[in-house]
Design an enzyme around this catalytic site. Sequence first.
Site, PDB file in Angstrom:
ATOM      1  N   ASP A 107     -23.296  55.357  45.816  1.00 56.91           N
ATOM      2  CA  ASP A 107     -22.446  55.972  46.839  1.00 56.91           C
ATOM      3  C   ASP A 107     -21.064  56.345  46.310  1.00 56.91           C
ATOM      4  OD1 ASP A 107     -21.510  53.409  46.479  1.00 56.91           O
ATOM      5  OD2 ASP A 107     -21.185  53.023  48.607  1.00 56.91           O
ATOM      6  N   LYS A 158     -13.948  41.778  47.371  1.00 59.19           N
ATOM      7  CA  LYS A 158     -13.094  41.960  48.556  1.00 59.19           C
ATOM      8  C   LYS A 158     -11.948  40.936  48.570  1.00 59.19           C
ATOM      9  CE  LYS A 158     -16.250  44.948  50.269  1.00 59.19           C
ATOM     10  NZ  LYS A 158     -17.041  45.282  49.083  1.00 59.19           N
ATOM     11  N   ASP A 217     -15.222  56.119  45.825  1.00 60.75           N
ATOM     12  CA  ASP A 217     -16.287  55.471  46.597  1.00 60.75           C
ATOM     13  C   ASP A 217     -16.344  56.149  47.958  1.00 60.75           C
ATOM     14  OD1 ASP A 217     -17.888  52.846  47.512  1.00 60.75           O
ATOM     15  OD2 ASP A 217     -16.345  53.271  49.004  1.00 60.75           O
TER      16      ASP A 217
HETATM   17  N1  GDD Z   1     -31.543  48.551  47.567  1.00 65.01           N
HETATM   18  C1  GDD Z   1     -30.461  47.993  48.112  1.00 65.01           C
HETATM   19  N2  GDD Z   1     -30.609  46.813  48.798  1.00 65.01           N
HETATM   20  N3  GDD Z   1     -29.276  48.604  47.982  1.00 65.01           N
HETATM   21  C2  GDD Z   1     -28.191  48.008  48.546  1.00 65.01           C
HETATM   22  C3  GDD Z   1     -28.280  46.802  49.268  1.00 65.01           C
HETATM   23  C4  GDD Z   1     -29.571  46.180  49.393  1.00 65.01           C
HETATM   24  O1  GDD Z   1     -29.738  45.138  50.018  1.00 65.01           O
HETATM   25  N4  GDD Z   1     -27.021  46.480  49.705  1.00 65.01           N
HETATM   26  C5  GDD Z   1     -26.201  47.445  49.264  1.00 65.01           C
HETATM   27  N5  GDD Z   1     -26.904  48.392  48.587  1.00 65.01           N
HETATM   28  C6  GDD Z   1     -26.373  49.574  47.893  1.00 65.01           C
HETATM   29  C7  GDD Z   1     -25.580  50.528  48.780  1.00 65.01           C
HETATM   30  O2  GDD Z   1     -26.414  51.569  49.259  1.00 65.01           O
HETATM   31  C8  GDD Z   1     -24.523  51.068  47.832  1.00 65.01           C
HETATM   32  O3  GDD Z   1     -25.003  52.189  47.093  1.00 65.01           O
HETATM   33  C9  GDD Z   1     -24.310  49.949  46.844  1.00 65.01           C
HETATM   34  O4  GDD Z   1     -25.455  49.098  46.950  1.00 65.01           O
HETATM   35  C10 GDD Z   1     -23.034  49.124  47.104  1.00 65.01           C
HETATM   36  O5  GDD Z   1     -23.038  48.643  48.423  1.00 65.01           O
HETATM   37  P1  GDD Z   1     -21.821  48.917  49.417  1.00 65.01           P
HETATM   38  O6  GDD Z   1     -22.174  48.278  50.710  1.00 65.01           O
HETATM   39  O7  GDD Z   1     -21.456  50.344  49.419  1.00 65.01           O
HETATM   40  O8  GDD Z   1     -20.684  48.017  48.741  1.00 65.01           O
HETATM   41  P2  GDD Z   1     -19.131  48.252  48.727  1.00 65.01           P
HETATM   42  O9  GDD Z   1     -18.778  49.678  48.584  1.00 65.01           O
HETATM   43  O10 GDD Z   1     -18.540  47.503  49.868  1.00 65.01           O
HETATM   44  O11 GDD Z   1     -18.712  47.458  47.378  1.00 65.01           O
HETATM   45  C11 GDD Z   1     -19.404  47.682  46.152  1.00 65.01           C
HETATM   46  O12 GDD Z   1     -18.960  48.866  45.529  1.00 65.01           O
HETATM   47  C12 GDD Z   1     -17.582  48.878  45.103  1.00 65.01           C
HETATM   48  C13 GDD Z   1     -17.316  50.185  44.388  1.00 65.01           C
HETATM   49  O13 GDD Z   1     -17.700  51.258  45.161  1.00 65.01           O
HETATM   50  C14 GDD Z   1     -19.164  46.482  45.226  1.00 65.01           C
HETATM   51  O14 GDD Z   1     -19.990  46.615  44.101  1.00 65.01           O
HETATM   52  C15 GDD Z   1     -17.685  46.393  44.808  1.00 65.01           C
HETATM   53  O15 GDD Z   1     -17.504  45.348  43.886  1.00 65.01           O
HETATM   54  C16 GDD Z   1     -17.262  47.697  44.158  1.00 65.01           C
HETATM   55  O16 GDD Z   1     -15.881  47.673  43.820  1.00 65.01           O
HETATM   56 MG    MG Z   2     -19.790  51.471  48.704  1.00 64.38          MG
END
Ligand code: GDD
Ligand code: MG
Length: 371
Positions: A107, A158, A217
């Site tokens: 994403d 976070k 992001d």
């Molecule tokens: N298959 C699968 N299964 N994908 C998942 C799952 C799951 O259970 N949970 C989350 N994802 C995928 C989401 O679709 C996304 O592409 C990615 O994993 C990260 O999840 P987000 O929910 O978007 O996390 P975030 O944006 O709050 O935080 C993450 O991304 C940041 C950078 O964009 C973390 O990795 C942070 O540490 C990081 O800084």
């Molecule tokens: Mg994200």
Amino acid sequence: MQIPAVILVGGEGTRLRPLTARTPKPMLPLVDRPLLAFTFEHLRRHGVVRATLSCGYLPTQIREHFGDDADGLALEYCAEDEPLGTGGAIGFAARGIIGSFFALNGDSLRGADLGRLVEFHRDRGAKATILLTPVADPTRYGLVRLRPDGRVASFLEKPRPEEIDTDLINAGVYVLEPEVLEHVPPARAVSIEREVFPRLVEEESLYGLALPGYWLDIGTPESYLAAHRDILERNFPTEVGERLGRDYTYVDPSAEVSADAHLVPPVYVGAGAVIEAGVRVGSLAVIGSGAHVGAGSVVEHAVVQARARVGRDCSITRSFVGEDAELGDGTIVRGLSVIGPGARVGAGNRIDGGLRIAADAVVPPEALSFP
Ligand code: GDD
Ligand code: MG
């Protein structure tokens, strides 16, 4: 680079609802193609030829759109029955991978040189290496504190404001050795950020490297709108950005734009869109394919998605109109508001302040107003 990639695309995109009500986040349109296509483009540019998509929420659309090959990137799909979390999902999708592999959050938009990340990873003999990027507010991300040799001293998902002592965060791109998966217990949800990375920090086998290049992001309407801006302004270089040319204006040959409409660059008008007389589109506007903008309306720093119909004398600023939505005459949408796909908003409504109208909702005329 014959390193395979696992791309996480299973999240529900909660913060982007209702745009994600019927479209998974990686399939949300970004100017002329789904968001995920930019990740494929980035991987291909760095020589990746094989990727596994780790799907959860609404997986069929992704598969139906991309099939098993995205312009030379061979694709496999792996769908979980229950969300396994970021770590569990990587473990599940990477079964059978023998050597180093990339794992990526699906994403974000990024331009960093993946070859340099791999080189650094190998050089250090790391088990896992995280691509880092600086951001103004790390609270929404994974904060990474580094030692001088590039080893990660701590990883804080976070972080609270008082914990922030660096601007470097996890950019959601990793080079991993298969041994990392030994830290992923099977059959339950595991977060790579909250469970696996802290274990690797204890083992001193986790490294991080900040590299130059664009990074964003896409998690909220605000950042989704910023992504459109950065493509239209070519802050993030893409093929579609190039197509806008020197005057930063693209009108698909099959679109019908009234001679009496005003396009203010940068602006993108998709296939089959209709723009009536007296309309102003732009700056920073995207009109999706088959969308219709009625006479006298203004669309500025906003996105009207595919097949949406905007009535006459409407004003849409810093907001989204979801696909197939309909806005009655004289409707105002502004302030990072979102009209859900298929919603029908009657004439004379005034929508502001980040209001979100649910997918397929029906709003009677003049029902909503703001002071
Ligand atoms: N298959 C699968 N299964 N994908 C998942 C799952 C799951 O259970 N949970 C989350 N994802 C995928 C989401 O679709 C996304 O592409 C990615 O994993 C990260 O999840 P987000 O929910 O978007 O996390 P975030 O944006 O709050 O935080 C993450 O991304 C940041 C950078 O964009 C973390 O990795 C942070 O540490 C990081 O800084
Ligand atoms: Mg994200």
